[in-house]
Write a protein that holds these residues in place. Sequence first.
Motif: not given
Length: 253
Positions: A176-177, A179-181, A183-184, A223
């Motif tokens: 999840k981390r 994927q968040t990175g 995406t940002v 992601p």
Amino acid sequence: MKKYFLLLFLGLLVWNTYGQTGTTNLQEPGLFVGLNNGQRIYARKLQVKSPVFKKSFILIDDSAQYDLAGVQYFQDQQGFYTRVSNSKRSDFAKRVSVGKISKFYTSKTSYDNYYPGMYGPYGYGGYGYGMPSTRRVYYFSKDGGPLADLNYQNLRGALSENAGSIEVLEKYRRGKRLQTGLTVLGSGVFVYGLVNSIRNTGPSVVNRADPTLYLGLGLAAIPWLMNLFQKDHLNEAIELYNYDLAQEPPGQR
């Protein structure tokens, strides 16, 4: 006189089989309804009725009716359902797996041009208009207890005594981390490319498009692709927990 006692005996037998009450048990076989007052009613036939312009109710043996508002859980031919109650919704979630950790779900429907409606297999919340999209919302129960949202934080506490399950949950957290990175990062690169594309003065829109615009879109899409192909680590952690527990001697469970 003998006929009288025979009829009395049969009546008591039928009542004991189909009308007895008991404590809540999320793994009880048969057809039954559990009321909010703690009473449990067994049935030979159980139907959920949702008449138009009237409150939904459960019909027992084509005679007794119980308002769904007074029902805590029930089991029909389709499976076991229990109430999901919090400040936002009060629906019935269907059980999809049984174990020390049991899993349940309801369905959430969102409408493009109105507010979302929440409904379960039996029970409805808000309504909306437009093109609907539906997704499942999952919960879990430990030892037949109350339902909790199926997420990393709640599962980490519930599965804390199983090292293997915790390791799987950490894989989920790291994923999840990542994927968040991505995406940002992808969003930032896309905005950078968009700004450069606006500044360019090429003869056409295609020629003016900055290459980083496409790079940003590609990064942001990773992601989504990861969710399609990677394992469901939350369910994997639950399955491992239940499996390891089943291998232990009965006295150690």
